[in-house]
Design a protein around this motif. Sequence first.
Motif, PDB file in Angstrom:
ATOM      1  N   ALA A 238       0.825  -1.210   0.000  1.00 43.85           N
ATOM      2  CA  ALA A 238       0.000   0.000   0.000  1.00 43.85           C
ATOM      3  C   ALA A 238       0.857   1.256   0.000  1.00 43.85           C
ATOM      4  CB  ALA A 238      -0.931  -0.004   1.207  1.00 43.85           C
ATOM      5  N   GLU A 239       1.883   1.280   0.835  1.00 45.76           N
ATOM      6  CA  GLU A 239       2.744   2.464   0.912  1.00 45.76           C
ATOM      7  C   GLU A 239       3.613   2.600  -0.339  1.00 45.76           C
ATOM      8  OE1 GLU A 239       0.836   2.168   4.496  1.00 45.76           O
ATOM      9  OE2 GLU A 239       2.020   0.563   3.589  1.00 45.76           O
ATOM     10  N   LEU A 240       4.072   1.469  -0.889  1.00 46.03           N
ATOM     11  CA  LEU A 240       4.854   1.535  -2.123  1.00 46.03           C
ATOM     12  C   LEU A 240       3.997   2.073  -3.270  1.00 46.03           C
ATOM     13  CD1 LEU A 240       7.427   1.033  -3.717  1.00 46.03           C
ATOM     14  CD2 LEU A 240       6.717  -1.365  -3.986  1.00 46.03           C
ATOM     15  N   THR A 241       2.752   1.648  -3.329  1.00 41.87           N
ATOM     16  CA  THR A 241       1.840   2.156  -4.358  1.00 41.87           C
ATOM     17  C   THR A 241       1.663   3.662  -4.232  1.00 41.87           C
ATOM     18  OG1 THR A 241       0.671   0.049  -4.534  1.00 41.87           O
ATOM     19  CG2 THR A 241      -0.493   2.012  -5.288  1.00 41.87           C
ATOM     20  N   LEU A 242       1.499   4.151  -3.013  1.00 39.93           N
ATOM     21  CA  LEU A 242       1.380   5.591  -2.797  1.00 39.93           C
ATOM     22  C   LEU A 242       2.634   6.325  -3.266  1.00 39.93           C
ATOM     23  CD1 LEU A 242      -0.213   5.651   0.765  1.00 39.93           C
ATOM     24  CD2 LEU A 242      -1.284   6.460  -1.347  1.00 39.93           C
ATOM     25  N   MET A 243       3.782   5.737  -3.008  1.00 39.61           N
ATOM     26  CA  MET A 243       5.040   6.355  -3.399  1.00 39.61           C
ATOM     27  C   MET A 243       5.143   6.491  -4.915  1.00 39.61           C
ATOM     28  SD  MET A 243       8.728   5.199  -1.870  1.00 39.61           S
ATOM     29  CE  MET A 243       9.977   6.423  -1.476  1.00 39.61           C
TER      30      MET A 243
END
Length: 315
Positions: A238-243
């Motif tokens: 989820a955080e990698l996608t946001l990045m």
Amino acid sequence: MRVTTAPLQPELDRIVAAGAGAVIAEVRWDGHTTRLASGVIELGRPRRAPVNGRFRIGGVTESFTATVVLQLVAEGRLGLDDPLGAHLPNPAADITVRHLLGHTSGLPEHPGPAPRRRARDLADLTVMFAPGTRYAPSGTGYRLLGMVIEEVTGRPYTREITDRIIKPLKLTATRTPTSSTAINGPHAHGYLMTGGRPRDVTRLDPTAAGAAGGVMSTAADLNTFFHALLTGGLLPPAELTLMKTPGVGGAYGLGLEIADTPCGTAYGHRGAILGYSTLSFHSADADRQLSLSMTAYDDAAHAALRAAFTTGFWS
């Protein structure tokens, strides 16, 4: 599309001929690694630039800082929509952590606080536009994120980057900023054109750039870092996608630049600090990687670098 490094060495030579002391690069593709260099360690001396040379990475530091911030988000210790004032004594209540990460805070690019200045000392900065409405790179915002990391963890942001990224990935040539002005280990000298001639500016105090630009590394270490990041070794999905998701302006996520290439979308970051320019971009699966440092003293070298990026590697 299969990548070949054959055209890249002539491109590096052209960058040097256009006005750079040295160019150092590492390419990884299809499981193969190639290290390349052109130019000399020091202008006027014959020693060739080392393929394993260390350099100041400038704004590529932002990807390290953003990774730590998003790790704290994943751990529930920090919220992307937390107002800046929830963590720092700063009156800019409309600015959030997300705005700082995505360069949409409205804070100006600024010469940078001294190493131990606190957020309250930045209270007189004028916001250029309503946060979240425009993209405008701001080193000030990332220096503030370094302070946010320190407030949340109770430890220096340099320690968090070291313990969360540098040590686990064994980035043995990567260093967070200290007051030392030297680059330890093999390196090419950096230059600035003054009075019509290049002046050696290799020695500088990187702490002013801090969490926005103070890290020193190598092309190999940068490729290792971005490979781990893009393949899920440092952040949950989820955080990698946001990045990686483009924000306002479409070319920057939360700590990653996004570039369209003939081979598809690439992720990474560019950086510049006195004497050194860095470029580090990678395919989404990190199977195709390029990290490069240039010690340019003429603007023509930057145009040659752009050509090397597009035609020498991604075409």
